[in-house]
Write an enzyme that holds these catalytic residues in place. Structure first.
Site, PDB file in Angstrom:
ATOM      1  N   GLY A   1     -14.751   4.180   6.919  1.00  0.00           N
ATOM      2  CA  GLY A   1     -13.665   3.621   7.743  1.00  0.00           C
ATOM      3  C   GLY A   1     -12.985   2.449   7.065  1.00  0.00           C
ATOM      4  N   GLY A   2     -13.703   1.814   6.140  1.00  0.00           N
ATOM      5  CA  GLY A   2     -13.080   0.732   5.374  1.00  0.00           C
ATOM      6  C   GLY A   2     -12.826  -0.518   6.197  1.00  0.00           C
TER       7      GLY A   2
ATOM      8  N   GLY B   1      -2.531 -13.496   2.562  1.00  0.00           N
ATOM      9  CA  GLY B   1      -2.330 -12.276   1.777  1.00  0.00           C
ATOM     10  C   GLY B   1      -3.645 -11.684   1.304  1.00  0.00           C
TER      11      GLY B   1
ATOM     12  N   GLU C   1       3.203 -21.990   7.850  1.00  0.00           N
ATOM     13  CA  GLU C   1       3.735 -20.921   6.998  1.00  0.00           C
ATOM     14  C   GLU C   1       4.606 -21.542   5.903  1.00  0.00           C
ATOM     15  OE1 GLU C   1       3.739 -17.524   6.326  1.00  0.00           O
ATOM     16  OE2 GLU C   1       5.229 -18.170   4.854  1.00  0.00           O
TER      17      GLU C   1
ATOM     18  N   CYS D   1     -10.075  -1.435   7.397  1.00  0.00           N
ATOM     19  CA  CYS D   1      -9.195  -1.099   8.530  1.00  0.00           C
ATOM     20  C   CYS D   1     -10.017  -0.841   9.788  1.00  0.00           C
ATOM     21  CB  CYS D   1      -8.365   0.129   8.162  1.00  0.00           C
ATOM     22  SG  CYS D   1      -7.444   0.812   9.540  1.00  0.00           S
TER      23      CYS D   1
ATOM     24  N   HIS E   1      14.647   9.833  30.258  1.00  0.00           N
ATOM     25  CA  HIS E   1      15.098   8.656  31.014  1.00  0.00           C
ATOM     26  C   HIS E   1      14.174   8.464  32.208  1.00  0.00           C
ATOM     27  CE1 HIS E   1      17.689   5.673  32.870  1.00  0.00           C
ATOM     28  NE2 HIS E   1      17.482   6.314  34.013  1.00  0.00           N
TER      29      HIS E   1
ATOM     30  N   ASP F   1      -4.433   0.315  -0.978  1.00  0.00           N
ATOM     31  CA  ASP F   1      -4.142  -1.082  -1.333  1.00  0.00           C
ATOM     32  C   ASP F   1      -4.306  -1.345  -2.830  1.00  0.00           C
ATOM     33  OD1 ASP F   1      -3.904  -1.352   1.366  1.00  0.00           O
ATOM     34  OD2 ASP F   1      -5.367  -2.961   1.589  1.00  0.00           O
TER      35      ASP F   1
HETATM   36  P1  NAI Z   1       0.940 -11.442   4.589  1.00  0.00           P
HETATM   37  O1  NAI Z   1       1.402 -11.222   3.218  1.00  0.00           O
HETATM   38  O2  NAI Z   1       1.447 -10.591   5.690  1.00  0.00           O
HETATM   39  O3  NAI Z   1       1.234 -12.954   5.023  1.00  0.00           O
HETATM   40  C1  NAI Z   1       0.751 -14.046   4.303  1.00  0.00           C
HETATM   41  C2  NAI Z   1       1.647 -15.226   4.609  1.00  0.00           C
HETATM   42  O4  NAI Z   1       1.011 -16.392   4.144  1.00  0.00           O
HETATM   43  C3  NAI Z   1       3.003 -15.146   3.914  1.00  0.00           C
HETATM   44  O5  NAI Z   1       4.018 -15.294   4.875  1.00  0.00           O
HETATM   45  C4  NAI Z   1       2.966 -16.297   2.932  1.00  0.00           C
HETATM   46  O6  NAI Z   1       4.220 -16.903   2.753  1.00  0.00           O
HETATM   47  C5  NAI Z   1       1.991 -17.259   3.593  1.00  0.00           C
HETATM   48  N1  NAI Z   1       1.306 -18.166   2.678  1.00  0.00           N
HETATM   49  C6  NAI Z   1       0.747 -17.870   1.486  1.00  0.00           C
HETATM   50  N2  NAI Z   1       0.157 -18.986   0.965  1.00  0.00           N
HETATM   51  C7  NAI Z   1       0.333 -19.990   1.863  1.00  0.00           C
HETATM   52  C8  NAI Z   1      -0.053 -21.360   1.924  1.00  0.00           C
HETATM   53  N3  NAI Z   1      -0.771 -21.914   0.951  1.00  0.00           N
HETATM   54  N4  NAI Z   1       0.311 -22.084   3.001  1.00  0.00           N
HETATM   55  C9  NAI Z   1       1.031 -21.515   4.003  1.00  0.00           C
HETATM   56  N5  NAI Z   1       1.417 -20.231   4.004  1.00  0.00           N
HETATM   57  C10 NAI Z   1       1.060 -19.467   2.958  1.00  0.00           C
HETATM   58  O7  NAI Z   1      -0.662 -11.406   4.490  1.00  0.00           O
HETATM   59  P2  NAI Z   1      -1.780 -11.335   5.612  1.00  0.00           P
HETATM   60  O8  NAI Z   1      -1.246 -11.740   6.938  1.00  0.00           O
HETATM   61  O9  NAI Z   1      -2.925 -12.095   5.050  1.00  0.00           O
HETATM   62  O10 NAI Z   1      -2.099  -9.803   5.644  1.00  0.00           O
HETATM   63  C11 NAI Z   1      -2.479  -9.138   4.450  1.00  0.00           C
HETATM   64  C12 NAI Z   1      -1.999  -7.732   4.439  1.00  0.00           C
HETATM   65  O11 NAI Z   1      -2.775  -6.978   5.357  1.00  0.00           O
HETATM   66  C13 NAI Z   1      -0.562  -7.566   4.912  1.00  0.00           C
HETATM   67  O12 NAI Z   1       0.346  -7.703   3.872  1.00  0.00           O
HETATM   68  C14 NAI Z   1      -0.569  -6.171   5.439  1.00  0.00           C
HETATM   69  O13 NAI Z   1      -0.283  -5.304   4.385  1.00  0.00           O
HETATM   70  C15 NAI Z   1      -1.990  -5.952   5.910  1.00  0.00           C
HETATM   71  N6  NAI Z   1      -2.043  -6.006   7.364  1.00  0.00           N
HETATM   72  C16 NAI Z   1      -1.303  -5.138   8.092  1.00  0.00           C
HETATM   73  C17 NAI Z   1      -1.327  -5.175   9.458  1.00  0.00           C
HETATM   74  C18 NAI Z   1      -0.501  -4.210  10.231  1.00  0.00           C
HETATM   75  O14 NAI Z   1      -0.070  -3.216   9.656  1.00  0.00           O
HETATM   76  N7  NAI Z   1      -0.234  -4.478  11.493  1.00  0.00           N
HETATM   77  C19 NAI Z   1      -2.135  -6.155  10.178  1.00  0.00           C
HETATM   78  C20 NAI Z   1      -2.851  -7.031   9.319  1.00  0.00           C
HETATM   79  C21 NAI Z   1      -2.799  -6.949   7.965  1.00  0.00           C
END
Ligand code: NAI
Length: 470
Positions: free
Chosen positions: A45-46, A274, A207, A48, A447, A315
């Site tokens: 399942g990883g 990230g 952010e 996720c 609708h 990924d």
């Molecule tokens: P993300 O890339 O979505 O967001 C990371 C945020 O942290 C960015 O906006 C970045 O500007 C900010 N950031 C980086 N360094 C920072 C710092 N030192 N101080 C303040 N802000 C900083 O990464 P996140 O939320 O960790 O998720 C990782 C990945 O997991 C996502 O890119 C996504 O691919 C996946 N994911 C997908 C979901 C979904 O499909 N609903 C839910 C959760 C994760």
């Protein structure tokens, strides 16, 4: 297949049992390919399923129930304030993970896919050594690397690891901290931040960029930000996290917001800045597989690496790091290995942020269309004009479409609103089928349903939507 130190042979070895790996294994087995999956965790399942998408969606569901119950006071229904039994909540969430991972195990077993628990490392381009309960070596004809990604950390000098949570820690839901600092306003920070805010934490988001969700279209961001600002203590954008240290039982954190330093006290810090691909310790140096500057494995359109027997998906093979992208890649690679002409060439990959309201998009955003110099037309249908949204008292939504002006083909769809993540699939299909505005506007939508907003926004391409304002 007999497990032991002897070298055994398989047609296909899949490294990693996440959504990419297990889907690839099932699809390959269905195509008649003898397949084994090696996975470090006891269950497939990883990330996720075990500590990402699934548990976070379960907890977001809980958060939405709490919010909906509170919202009901607006139309005369009042509930007592919620009581949270954190142990029961955790057990329920863990039960969901058990049920789904058991389901995946059953699916694999039903296809006679061998599930080997252990850690794989390439000895060569033909042989993987597996460290586990019973170390073994496997010779493969083909291999798929689906090892996923891991959370990025901030340098230990800025933020000692023992002071912070990553998403997996937060989803363990061991406690509800009184004051939670979230570093990073992306997918994870906002989804988990919203869960904890609803459960009672005072949440502050820091952010680095000017906006949340990595430059999300401002029209789509607006209703979400409005809601989050009500639920959270603060969302600081253009903010730099400077460091944190222990202060008694609490944590003192400093960040600069638009150049001005602020020091505040928290009980826990969630780091969601990230993720990075899992390629370390895989023994890739013993193969011809190459990795790019960001650490992603280089792949071609068939997801073949620079070593022709070895493929990479999910990924570890590049952005976007989304489970559904990995699943599709897994099916493509199974087809390729089965000798079918297949490529990973989606018209678009949908993205969904499962906050409340949800935000979902596929294809181009308005700013991307602008940056590409396209001749396009934007239409918008605000949910205040949707009968279903009004009935649910959830008019905090917008459906936004981008059409190629000349061909009238849909090239982008963005939706913010309740269940936007379910609605977006219509846009994905429309783009895969090269649908034009009239296909969408003249298809009869039920609708009342929020999906009507898609037909109405498409209708706006020809002037006005029937329910659109003059
Ligand atoms: P993300 O890339 O979505 O967001 C990371 C945020 O942290 C960015 O906006 C970045 O500007 C900010 N950031 C980086 N360094 C920072 C710092 N030192 N101080 C303040 N802000 C900083 O990464 P996140 O939320 O960790 O998720 C990782 C990945 O997991 C996502 O890119 C996504 O691919 C996946 N994911 C997908 C979901 C979904 O499909 N609903 C839910 C959760 C994760």
């Amino acid at each position: 297949m007999v497990v032991g130190e002897l070298t055994q042979e398989v047609d296909l070895l899949v490294i990693g049992g996440g959504p990419g790996g297990y889907v690839a294994a099932i699809a390959a087995a269905d195509a008649g390919i003898q397949t084994a999956v090696v996975e470090e965790a006891k269950v497939p399942g990883g990330v996720c399923l075990r500590e990402g998408c699934i548990p976070s969606k379960a907890l977001l569901h809980v958060a939405k129930i709490i919010e909906d119950a509170d919202h009901a006071k607006n139309f005369g229904i009042t509930f007592s304030p919620p009581q949270t039994d954190i142990d029961k909540l955790r057990n329920w969430k863990n039960g969901i993970i058990r049920k789904l991972s058991g389901g995946v195990k059953t699916l694999l077993a039903g296809r006679k896919v061998d599930y080997i628990k252990g850690r794989a490392e390439f000895e060569s381009s033909r042989i993987v050594r597996i460290e586990g309960d019973e170390p073994t070596r496997i010779k493969f004809r083909h291999c798929i690397i689906a090892t996923g990604s891991q959370a990025k950390n901030l340098p230990e000098s800025i933020l000692p690891r023992e002071l912070c949570w990553d998403a997996a820690d937060a989803l363990e839901i061991e406690e509800v901290p009184k004051r939670l600092l979230v570093i990073g306003g992306g997918y994870i920070g906002l989804e988990i931040g919203q869960v904890y805010a609803t459960l009672g934490s005072e949440v502050t988001v820091v952010e680095a960029l000017e906006g949340i969700l990595n430059g999300l279209d401002p029209d789509l961001a607006k209703p979400l930000v409005a809601k989050l600002r009500k639920q959270m203590k603060a969302i600081h954008t253009s903010a730099t996290f400077k460091g944190a240290k222990k202060k008694g039982a609490a944590i003192e954190a400093t960040f600069a917001v638009k150049g001005k330093d602020m020091t505040e006290t928290f009980d826990r810090i969630l780091v969601s800045v990230g993720r990075r691909p899992n390629t370390n310790g895989l023994g890739l140096e013993n193969t011809k597989v190459s990795v790019d500057d960001l650490g992603f494995i280089r792949v071609d359109d068939q997801r073949r690496t620079t070593e022709k027997r070895i493929f990479a998906i999910g990924d570890v093979a590049g952005n976007p790091m989304l489970a559904h992208k990995a699943m599709r890649e897994g099916k493509v690679v199974a087809d390729v290995i089965a000798g079918k002409p297949a490529e990973f060439d989606p018209a678009c990959i949908p993205a969904v942020v499962y906050t409340d309201p949800e935000v979902a998009w596929c294809g181009l955003t308005e700013s991307e269309a602008k940056a590409q110099g396209l001749d396009f037309h934007v239409t918008k249908f605000p949910w205040v004009a949707s009968g279903k949204a009004v009935s649910m008292s959830r008019t905090d939504g917008l459906t936004k479409m981008i059409f190629d002006r000349k061909t009238q083909r849909l090239i982008g769809l963005g939706i913010v609103g309740v269940h936007a993540g379910d609605l977006i699939a219509e846009g994905v299909l429309a783009m895969e089928m090269a649908a034009v505005a009239e296909d969408l506007s003249s298809s009869i939508h039920p609708h009342p349903a929020t999906s009507e907003t898609i037909a109405e926004a498409a209708e706006a391409m020809f002037g006005k939507a029937i329910h659109g304002a003059h």
